[in-house]
Design a protein around this motif. Structure first.
Motif, PDB file in Angstrom:
ATOM      1  N   PHE A 224       0.847  -1.186   0.000  1.00 50.38           N
ATOM      2  CA  PHE A 224       0.000   0.000   0.000  1.00 50.38           C
ATOM      3  C   PHE A 224       0.885   1.240   0.000  1.00 50.38           C
ATOM      4  CE2 PHE A 224       0.736  -1.507   4.231  1.00 50.38           C
ATOM      5  CZ  PHE A 224       1.162  -0.379   4.901  1.00 50.38           C
ATOM      6  N   LEU A 225       0.267   2.381  -0.307  1.00 51.13           N
ATOM      7  CA  LEU A 225       0.967   3.654  -0.283  1.00 51.13           C
ATOM      8  C   LEU A 225       0.630   4.376   1.010  1.00 51.13           C
ATOM      9  CD1 LEU A 225       0.377   4.855  -3.943  1.00 51.13           C
ATOM     10  CD2 LEU A 225       2.352   3.641  -3.016  1.00 51.13           C
ATOM     11  N   GLY A 226       1.586   5.104   1.536  1.00 51.83           N
ATOM     12  CA  GLY A 226       1.360   5.855   2.764  1.00 51.83           C
ATOM     13  C   GLY A 226       2.434   6.919   2.916  1.00 51.83           C
ATOM     14  N   GLU A 227       2.443   7.531   4.070  1.00 50.79           N
ATOM     15  CA  GLU A 227       3.454   8.531   4.392  1.00 50.79           C
ATOM     16  C   GLU A 227       4.013   8.211   5.771  1.00 50.79           C
ATOM     17  OE1 GLU A 227       2.193  12.699   2.317  1.00 50.79           O
ATOM     18  OE2 GLU A 227       1.121  12.165   4.170  1.00 50.79           O
TER      19      GLU A 227
ATOM     20  N   ILE B  17       7.296  11.698   4.354  1.00 49.20           N
ATOM     21  CA  ILE B  17       7.947  11.039   3.224  1.00 49.20           C
ATOM     22  C   ILE B  17       6.983  10.009   2.650  1.00 49.20           C
ATOM     23  CG2 ILE B  17       9.906   9.631   2.492  1.00 49.20           C
ATOM     24  CD1 ILE B  17      11.435  10.793   4.915  1.00 49.20           C
ATOM     25  N   PRO B  18       6.557  10.193   1.383  1.00 46.95           N
ATOM     26  CA  PRO B  18       5.672   9.195   0.762  1.00 46.95           C
ATOM     27  C   PRO B  18       6.430   7.886   0.524  1.00 46.95           C
ATOM     28  CG  PRO B  18       5.937  11.147  -0.642  1.00 46.95           C
ATOM     29  CD  PRO B  18       6.847  11.308   0.515  1.00 46.95           C
ATOM     30  N   VAL B  19       5.790   6.784   0.872  1.00 49.14           N
ATOM     31  CA  VAL B  19       6.427   5.471   0.756  1.00 49.14           C
ATOM     32  C   VAL B  19       5.442   4.434   0.221  1.00 49.14           C
ATOM     33  CG1 VAL B  19       8.126   5.794   2.615  1.00 49.14           C
ATOM     34  CG2 VAL B  19       5.853   4.905   3.152  1.00 49.14           C
TER      35      VAL B  19
ATOM     36  N   ARG C 242       9.644   1.499   1.069  1.00 53.65           N
ATOM     37  CA  ARG C 242      10.416   1.985  -0.090  1.00 53.65           C
ATOM     38  C   ARG C 242       9.945   3.426  -0.387  1.00 53.65           C
ATOM     39  NH1 ARG C 242      11.084  -1.892  -4.913  1.00 53.65           N
ATOM     40  NH2 ARG C 242      12.629  -2.664  -3.453  1.00 53.65           N
ATOM     41  N   PRO C 243      10.829   4.406  -0.193  1.00 50.59           N
ATOM     42  CA  PRO C 243      10.437   5.808  -0.501  1.00 50.59           C
ATOM     43  C   PRO C 243      10.069   5.944  -1.973  1.00 50.59           C
ATOM     44  CG  PRO C 243      12.503   5.741   0.715  1.00 50.59           C
ATOM     45  CD  PRO C 243      12.189   4.326   0.326  1.00 50.59           C
ATOM     46  N   LEU C 244       8.974   6.683  -2.240  1.00 51.92           N
ATOM     47  CA  LEU C 244       8.576   6.908  -3.621  1.00 51.92           C
ATOM     48  C   LEU C 244       9.522   7.889  -4.296  1.00 51.92           C
ATOM     49  CD1 LEU C 244       4.709   7.002  -3.177  1.00 51.92           C
ATOM     50  CD2 LEU C 244       6.152   5.117  -3.935  1.00 51.92           C
ATOM     51  N   ASP C 245      10.142   8.755  -3.493  1.00 51.84           N
ATOM     52  CA  ASP C 245      11.162   9.679  -3.981  1.00 51.84           C
ATOM     53  C   ASP C 245      12.413   9.454  -3.130  1.00 51.84           C
ATOM     54  OD1 ASP C 245      12.786  11.714  -4.862  1.00 51.84           O
ATOM     55  OD2 ASP C 245      11.515  13.335  -4.119  1.00 51.84           O
ATOM     56  N   PRO C 246      13.337   8.598  -3.601  1.00 53.16           N
ATOM     57  CA  PRO C 246      14.511   8.275  -2.794  1.00 53.16           C
ATOM     58  C   PRO C 246      15.300   9.508  -2.323  1.00 53.16           C
ATOM     59  CG  PRO C 246      14.381   6.822  -4.678  1.00 53.16           C
ATOM     60  CD  PRO C 246      13.329   7.871  -4.864  1.00 53.16           C
ATOM     61  N   ALA C 247      15.277  10.571  -3.105  1.00 54.09           N
ATOM     62  CA  ALA C 247      16.001  11.787  -2.719  1.00 54.09           C
ATOM     63  C   ALA C 247      15.369  12.406  -1.469  1.00 54.09           C
ATOM     64  CB  ALA C 247      15.997  12.781  -3.858  1.00 54.09           C
ATOM     65  N   ALA C 248      14.055  12.261  -1.306  1.00 55.45           N
ATOM     66  CA  ALA C 248      13.377  12.826  -0.138  1.00 55.45           C
ATOM     67  C   ALA C 248      13.809  12.119   1.138  1.00 55.45           C
ATOM     68  CB  ALA C 248      11.865  12.720  -0.301  1.00 55.45           C
ATOM     69  N   ALA C 249      14.081  10.830   1.047  1.00 53.24           N
ATOM     70  CA  ALA C 249      14.505  10.062   2.217  1.00 53.24           C
ATOM     71  C   ALA C 249      15.926  10.405   2.617  1.00 53.24           C
ATOM     72  CB  ALA C 249      14.376   8.583   1.940  1.00 53.24           C
ATOM     73  N   ASP C 250      16.739  10.815   1.640  1.00 51.15           N
ATOM     74  CA  ASP C 250      18.148  11.138   1.919  1.00 51.15           C
ATOM     75  C   ASP C 250      18.309  12.545   2.479  1.00 51.15           C
ATOM     76  OD1 ASP C 250      18.911   8.649   1.035  1.00 51.15           O
ATOM     77  OD2 ASP C 250      19.287   9.328  -1.009  1.00 51.15           O
ATOM     78  N   ALA C 251      17.300  13.399   2.270  1.00 52.80           N
ATOM     79  CA  ALA C 251      17.444  14.791   2.678  1.00 52.80           C
ATOM     80  C   ALA C 251      17.377  14.960   4.174  1.00 52.80           C
ATOM     81  CB  ALA C 251      16.336  15.618   2.034  1.00 52.80           C
TER      82      ALA C 251
END
Length: 152
Positions: free
Chosen positions: A108-111, A120-122, A143-152
């Protein structure tokens, strides 16, 4: 007397064989545990292990520490639902019940909320695993939908 001596020698040989087998089994168990730990810590995705009945986090890999912006000690014992956005349509406790009842893996999708309060959307995949004596855990793979957002 000789019969007693022969019996004692046979017992000693049996004990030596059992001890040797025990040492081999301990080594195999240690190797399996090292492999499990290496796979868990080396996974690309964030993984949380939670108690299926309470929702409390029991373990987390380094990627989960990074995603949630918290060290392992700060994640342990936290309710899984506290790591998700309050506006998230996902009710983690309900998801755990669904997973336990169906025995399936669900995605499923979540934050999730990191340590700084950033959402962080995942994509989350949850799966119930039954351990010895009927104890159940939930393995959550994030799994982050935007990997760059997880690294920030």
């Amino acid at each position: 007397m000789q019969r007693l001596f022969a019996h004692a020698i046979a017992s000693l040989v049996s004990l030596a064989l059992l001890q040797s087998q025990l040492v081999l089994m301990e080594e195999e168990l240690r190797d399996a545990n090292h492999l499990r730990r290496a796979l868990f810590t080396g996974a690309r995705d964030a993984i949380l292990i939670s108690d299926a009945s309470t929702g409390h986090v029991l373990d987390a890999n380094p990627q989960a520490e990074k995603l949630f912006g918290r060290q392992l000690q700060q994640l342990l014992g936290v309710l899984q639902s506290e790591l998700h956005s309050t506006g998230d349509t996902l009710d983690v406790r309900e998801l755990c019940k669904l997973l336990v009842n169906t025995g399936r893996s669900e995605a499923f999708l979540g934050e999730v909320i990191n340590g700084d309060g950033k959402l962080i959307p995942v994509e989350v995949t949850g799966q119930v695993v039954e351990l010895a004596q009927g104890r159940r855990i939930v393995q959550g793979i994030f799994r982050p939908l935007d990997p760059a957002a997880a690294d920030a």
